[in-house]
Motif scaffolding. Structure first.
Motif, PDB file in Angstrom:
ATOM      1  N   TRP A 147       0.825  -1.204   0.000  1.00 45.60           N
ATOM      2  CA  TRP A 147       0.000   0.000   0.000  1.00 45.60           C
ATOM      3  C   TRP A 147       0.861   1.256   0.000  1.00 45.60           C
ATOM      4  O   TRP A 147       0.543   2.237  -0.679  1.00 45.60           O
ATOM      5  CB  TRP A 147      -0.936  -0.005   1.195  1.00 45.60           C
ATOM      6  N   THR A 157      -0.080  -4.355 -11.113  1.00 47.09           N
ATOM      7  CA  THR A 157      -1.025  -5.312 -10.555  1.00 47.09           C
ATOM      8  C   THR A 157      -2.109  -5.637 -11.570  1.00 47.09           C
ATOM      9  O   THR A 157      -2.458  -4.803 -12.409  1.00 47.09           O
ATOM     10  CB  THR A 157      -1.664  -4.754  -9.265  1.00 47.09           C
ATOM     11  N   SER A 164      -6.557  -3.117  -9.760  1.00 53.83           N
ATOM     12  CA  SER A 164      -6.207  -2.027  -8.852  1.00 53.83           C
ATOM     13  C   SER A 164      -6.496  -2.427  -7.407  1.00 53.83           C
ATOM     14  O   SER A 164      -7.389  -3.247  -7.147  1.00 53.83           O
ATOM     15  CB  SER A 164      -7.014  -0.778  -9.195  1.00 53.83           C
ATOM     16  N   PRO A 165      -5.759  -1.873  -6.435  1.00 54.32           N
ATOM     17  CA  PRO A 165      -6.025  -2.220  -5.035  1.00 54.32           C
ATOM     18  C   PRO A 165      -7.471  -1.961  -4.641  1.00 54.32           C
ATOM     19  O   PRO A 165      -8.072  -2.764  -3.904  1.00 54.32           O
ATOM     20  CB  PRO A 165      -5.061  -1.309  -4.268  1.00 54.32           C
ATOM     21  N   ALA A 198      -8.569  -1.666   1.043  1.00 54.90           N
ATOM     22  CA  ALA A 198      -7.630  -1.488  -0.073  1.00 54.90           C
ATOM     23  C   ALA A 198      -6.188  -1.671   0.378  1.00 54.90           C
ATOM     24  O   ALA A 198      -5.361  -2.233  -0.352  1.00 54.90           O
ATOM     25  CB  ALA A 198      -7.822  -0.108  -0.693  1.00 54.90           C
ATOM     26  N   GLU A 199      -5.881  -1.221   1.581  1.00 55.40           N
ATOM     27  CA  GLU A 199      -4.522  -1.370   2.100  1.00 55.40           C
ATOM     28  C   GLU A 199      -4.145  -2.842   2.220  1.00 55.40           C
ATOM     29  O   GLU A 199      -3.053  -3.257   1.823  1.00 55.40           O
ATOM     30  CB  GLU A 199      -4.418  -0.685   3.464  1.00 55.40           C
ATOM     31  N   ALA A 234      -5.497  -5.374   0.614  1.00 55.07           N
ATOM     32  CA  ALA A 234      -5.432  -5.962  -0.722  1.00 55.07           C
ATOM     33  C   ALA A 234      -4.106  -5.642  -1.400  1.00 55.07           C
ATOM     34  O   ALA A 234      -3.500  -6.510  -2.043  1.00 55.07           O
ATOM     35  CB  ALA A 234      -6.598  -5.449  -1.568  1.00 55.07           C
ATOM     36  N   ALA A 235      -3.640  -4.403  -1.258  1.00 61.09           N
ATOM     37  CA  ALA A 235      -2.364  -4.016  -1.866  1.00 61.09           C
ATOM     38  C   ALA A 235      -1.194  -4.745  -1.227  1.00 61.09           C
ATOM     39  O   ALA A 235      -0.252  -5.173  -1.916  1.00 61.09           O
ATOM     40  CB  ALA A 235      -2.174  -2.512  -1.744  1.00 61.09           C
ATOM     41  N   ALA A 279      -0.872  -8.244  -2.679  1.00 62.86           N
ATOM     42  CA  ALA A 279      -0.902  -8.392  -4.146  1.00 62.86           C
ATOM     43  C   ALA A 279       0.445  -8.703  -4.770  1.00 62.86           C
ATOM     44  O   ALA A 279       0.500  -9.106  -5.931  1.00 62.86           O
ATOM     45  CB  ALA A 279      -1.477  -7.118  -4.769  1.00 62.86           C
TER      46      ALA A 279
END
Length: 275
Positions: free
Chosen positions: A27, A193, A196-197, A208-209, A211-212, A215
């Protein structure tokens, strides 16, 4: 085609090019790519081809230019070389400015640029910095999916040496269309990626953090997987220009048919962790 001049390599940074990246979470890497001060795609486009002509396109998110690559002096600063033996190249910035999502016309320009490079025997260099392709009803009705597919096919089929430099965001298939090249390079302020996150977060129902972070999108992650061929020590125009010229020169010594066959095999094979 005219041989590409090989500039003298710069002295390696302390620790080597693969250890200069600051340790960040996924992230943090995404946020850095989006916020850090660095040259735009358009600025890098003109640094690579200070003497050239712009290709007309209907999408301001994508810029393309044809011209002759500069040489690099001993101090690593590029300067124009307009002599007849200077190397011809077509450079495409996808996108031209940060945070922009190219539409169908942008990918059609990428297709045209790839075919032009092959026709003229010049190298194709793509500069990748986009969170992804344009979405929504307007883009869909204008044929965004077909345009991305055509662009990817044109880059894969280009008989010339092809080099992609991810210098910022690399989001999903919209970025991959310009990245299916012989060599892919990444800067310390970049990521790549498949989704996207934010998109992954919605799909996986995660922040989102988180997920990033999961990834594997950082340059070091992607180099270990074999997605990135090399990690550049900086994001400045001189470093990127030198790397592009050097890799084009190396690729130019290979048989075009072999090079294209290897390129297709590379992008049709799953990534494998090299550790």
């Amino acid at each position: 085609p005219t041989p590409i001049p090989v500039p003298a390599p710069p002295p390696p940074p302390v620790g080597g090019t693969r250890t200069v990246e600051v340790a960040r979470t996924g992230w943090e890497q995404v946020r850095r790519a989006r916020a850090a001060a660095r040259p735009s795609g358009t600025e890098l486009l003109h640094a690579l081809l200070p003497v050239g002509a712009d290709l007309a396109g209907a999408d301001p998110c994508v810029a393309a230019r044809i011209g002759r690559l500069p040489t690099v002096r001993a101090d690593q600063r590029p300067h124009p070389r307009v002599a007849a033996e200077a190397a011809l190249a077509v450079v495409v910035a996808l996108g031209a400015t940060r945070g922009t999502a190219p539409g169908p016309d942008g990918y059609r320009l990428l297709s045209r640029a790839a075919r032009l490079a092959g026709k003229l025997g010049g190298a194709l260099i793509t500069l990748v910095d986009t969170p992804g392709a344009a979405s929504g009803p307007a883009a869909e009705s204008a044929g965004i999916a077909a345009a991305i597919g055509d662009a990817m096919a044109a880059v894969l089929a280009c008989p010339s040496p092809t080099v992609a430099i991810v210098h910022g965001e690399g989001g999903s298939g919209g970025a991959l269309a310009a990245a299916v090249t012989d060599v892919l390079l990444m800067t310390p302020q970049s990521y790549f990626t498949a989704l996207s996150p934010e998109g992954a977060a919605v799909t996986l129902r995660l922040p989102a953090e988180q997920a990033a972070n999961a990834a594997g999108l950082r340059p070091t992650d992607l180099h270990r997987l074999g997605f990135a061929d090399d990690l550049l020590p900086g994001t400045d125009a001189a470093t990127i220009t030198h790397a592009a010229i050097t890799w084009c020169a190396r690729l130019g010594t290979q048989d075009p048919d072999v090079r294209r066959r290897l390129r297709r095999a590379r992008w049709s094979t799953e990534l494998r962790n090299s550790l």
